[in-house]
Design a protein around this motif. Structure first.
Motif, PDB file in Angstrom:
ATOM      1  N   GLY A 206      42.707  42.880  39.078  1.00 58.22           N
ATOM      2  CA  GLY A 206      42.672  41.534  39.466  1.00 58.22           C
ATOM      3  C   GLY A 206      41.676  40.703  38.400  1.00 58.22           C
ATOM      4  O   GLY A 206      40.926  41.298  37.846  1.00 58.22           O
ATOM      5  N   ARG A 207      41.895  39.373  38.616  1.00 58.80           N
ATOM      6  CA  ARG A 207      40.925  38.431  37.778  1.00 58.80           C
ATOM      7  C   ARG A 207      39.861  37.801  38.529  1.00 58.80           C
ATOM      8  O   ARG A 207      40.319  37.142  39.921  1.00 58.80           O
ATOM      9  N   LEU A 208      38.587  37.768  38.231  1.00 60.72           N
ATOM     10  CA  LEU A 208      37.745  36.904  38.945  1.00 60.72           C
ATOM     11  C   LEU A 208      37.557  35.532  38.506  1.00 60.72           C
ATOM     12  O   LEU A 208      37.531  35.435  36.911  1.00 60.72           O
ATOM     13  N   THR A 209      37.175  34.530  39.073  1.00 64.07           N
ATOM     14  CA  THR A 209      36.594  33.106  38.590  1.00 64.07           C
ATOM     15  C   THR A 209      35.406  32.849  38.980  1.00 64.07           C
ATOM     16  O   THR A 209      34.573  33.600  39.854  1.00 64.07           O
TER      17      THR A 209
ATOM     18  N   ILE B  43      41.232  33.321  55.270  1.00 66.21           N
ATOM     19  CA  ILE B  43      42.325  33.639  56.256  1.00 66.21           C
ATOM     20  C   ILE B  43      41.565  34.876  57.232  1.00 66.21           C
ATOM     21  O   ILE B  43      41.572  34.474  58.406  1.00 66.21           O
ATOM     22  N   HIS B  44      41.470  36.023  56.452  1.00 75.56           N
ATOM     23  CA  HIS B  44      40.888  37.009  57.374  1.00 75.56           C
ATOM     24  C   HIS B  44      40.106  37.853  56.397  1.00 75.56           C
ATOM     25  O   HIS B  44      40.418  38.981  55.946  1.00 75.56           O
ATOM     26  N   PRO B  45      38.909  37.415  55.997  1.00 76.71           N
ATOM     27  CA  PRO B  45      38.149  37.978  55.063  1.00 76.71           C
ATOM     28  C   PRO B  45      37.581  39.559  55.270  1.00 76.71           C
ATOM     29  O   PRO B  45      37.089  39.630  56.709  1.00 76.71           O
TER      30      PRO B  45
ATOM     31  N   SER C 247      44.228  40.639  46.308  1.00 78.90           N
ATOM     32  CA  SER C 247      43.188  40.084  47.492  1.00 78.90           C
ATOM     33  C   SER C 247      41.939  39.583  46.853  1.00 78.90           C
ATOM     34  O   SER C 247      40.919  39.483  47.804  1.00 78.90           O
ATOM     35  N   ALA C 248      41.578  39.407  45.623  1.00 76.39           N
ATOM     36  CA  ALA C 248      40.252  38.804  45.320  1.00 76.39           C
ATOM     37  C   ALA C 248      40.026  37.592  46.102  1.00 76.39           C
ATOM     38  O   ALA C 248      40.822  36.380  45.958  1.00 76.39           O
ATOM     39  N   SER C 249      38.854  37.371  46.516  1.00 72.64           N
ATOM     40  CA  SER C 249      38.606  36.020  47.103  1.00 72.64           C
ATOM     41  C   SER C 249      36.934  35.717  46.540  1.00 72.64           C
ATOM     42  O   SER C 249      36.810  34.541  46.537  1.00 72.64           O
ATOM     43  N   GLY C 250      35.828  36.955  46.634  1.00 75.68           N
ATOM     44  CA  GLY C 250      34.630  36.377  46.698  1.00 75.68           C
ATOM     45  C   GLY C 250      33.957  37.704  45.902  1.00 75.68           C
ATOM     46  O   GLY C 250      34.388  38.714  46.099  1.00 75.68           O
TER      47      GLY C 250
ATOM     48  N   VAL D 160      34.311  40.543  48.415  1.00 73.48           N
ATOM     49  CA  VAL D 160      35.215  39.893  49.594  1.00 73.48           C
ATOM     50  C   VAL D 160      36.517  39.840  49.217  1.00 73.48           C
ATOM     51  O   VAL D 160      37.127  39.416  48.065  1.00 73.48           O
ATOM     52  N   ILE D 161      37.491  40.472  50.072  1.00 69.67           N
ATOM     53  CA  ILE D 161      38.904  40.589  49.886  1.00 69.67           C
ATOM     54  C   ILE D 161      39.547  39.732  50.861  1.00 69.67           C
ATOM     55  O   ILE D 161      38.700  39.754  52.047  1.00 69.67           O
ATOM     56  N   ASP D 162      40.452  38.980  50.705  1.00 65.76           N
ATOM     57  CA  ASP D 162      41.380  38.288  51.763  1.00 65.76           C
ATOM     58  C   ASP D 162      42.536  38.135  51.319  1.00 65.76           C
ATOM     59  O   ASP D 162      43.162  37.157  50.497  1.00 65.76           O
ATOM     60  N   SER D 163      43.355  38.993  51.770  1.00 63.56           N
ATOM     61  CA  SER D 163      45.049  38.917  51.640  1.00 63.56           C
ATOM     62  C   SER D 163      45.529  37.630  51.947  1.00 63.56           C
ATOM     63  O   SER D 163      45.348  37.109  53.219  1.00 63.56           O
ATOM     64  N   ARG D 164      46.429  37.009  51.291  1.00 63.23           N
ATOM     65  CA  ARG D 164      46.959  35.883  51.508  1.00 63.23           C
ATOM     66  C   ARG D 164      48.370  36.162  52.290  1.00 63.23           C
ATOM     67  O   ARG D 164      49.271  35.505  52.853  1.00 63.23           O
ATOM     68  N   TYR D 165      48.650  37.447  52.414  1.00 61.99           N
ATOM     69  CA  TYR D 165      49.698  37.788  53.352  1.00 61.99           C
ATOM     70  C   TYR D 165      49.364  38.004  54.847  1.00 61.99           C
ATOM     71  O   TYR D 165      48.164  38.529  55.159  1.00 61.99           O
TER      72      TYR D 165
END
Ligand code: 0L1
Ligand code: MG
Length: 243
Positions: free
Chosen positions: A77-80, A97-99, A144-147, A123-128
């Protein structure tokens, strides 16, 4: 609007509204190559809001996670820049959502080679809904990339293939593992990322961060928690979960 753009808009809306969406479902018929196109479009929404790509992450890098998903290939996945939380900084729970947090090793990539290593938290946080998905669904959701939090960069010491890893929450050990769980040796992350992302025309630019993968299972986060990852010989990375 194409289906790729529609799916990306749906996932981006879930991320920005913090309201999980149902799984895309078999009727969408998403395959993995198309899922990576959705991922690209999802991240394009972030870039359009001013975020800057800073690197890549690998996911499903342990035998246990691969077996759980019934696959034998890692995903990427991609990081920003907006995903980065300073070491010791605060993650806003309300922005998620549910990290969950997982202990990782990060590499700095320059000139196509690894030039530094750091202990890290992803930190992963599924959008599902319910953090449930198929392989193409999680690829579309940018794995699930988030932080992420990076500890101090340092030269890569010899023998990082079996270092002890500890994940503590509020000073209590909740996960213990080894860097051996990351692809057998976390340094394999570089050739894997070059091969897998390269197949989609994506390269690791000079100065890119590469999150190599998780050394243990991820732990759900709750407001107020203090999370610290220690990797033997590499040091620590930590975050606090704010409201
Ligand atoms: O970074 C990871 O290994 C996560 C990949 C996606 C699967 C998940 O969200 O658990
Ligand atoms: Mg991870």
């Amino acid at each position: 609007m194409t289906t790729v753009d529609q799916l990306a808009a749906r996932l981006d809306a879930a991320a920005t509204s913090r309201v999980a969406v149902p799984q895309l479902g078999a009727d969408v018929g998403l395959d993995v190559p198309t899922a990576y196109r959705v991922q690209e479009a999802v991240v394009a929404h972030r870039v359009a809001r001013g975020e800057r790509p800073v690197g890549l992450k690998l996911g499903l890098t342990s035998r246990a996670k691969m077996a759980q998903m019934g696959v034998d290939e890692v995903i990427w996945g991609r990081l920003t820049d907006a995903m980065r939380i300073p070491d010791g900084g605060t993650l806003r729970f309300a922005d998620h959502i549910h990290p969950k947090a997982e202990p990782e090793v990060a590499f700095l990539v320059e000139g196509g080679a690894i030039t530094a290593v750091a202990p890290a938290i992803e930190v992963i946080d599924s959008r599902y809904v319910d953090f449930r998905f198929t392989l193409p669904e999680v690829v579309a959701d940018n794995t699930s990339a988030s932080g992420f939090v990076l500890g101090a960069w340092q030269p890569v010491p010899a023998g990082i293939d079996n270092l002890g890893v500890l994940l503590e929450v509020d000073g209590r050990a909740v996960q213990v593992g080894s860097t051996a769980a990351i692809l057998g040796d976390p340094r394999r992350a570089l050739p894997d990322a070059v091969r897998l992302a390269g197949a989609y025309g994506v390269e690791l630019a000079d100065g890119a961060v590469l999150l190599a993968g998780a050394a243990t299972a991820a732990v759900p986060l709750r407001g107020g928690a203090h999370v610290r990852v220690t990797v033997e010989r590499l040091g620590t990375a930590s975050l606090r979960v704010g409201p």
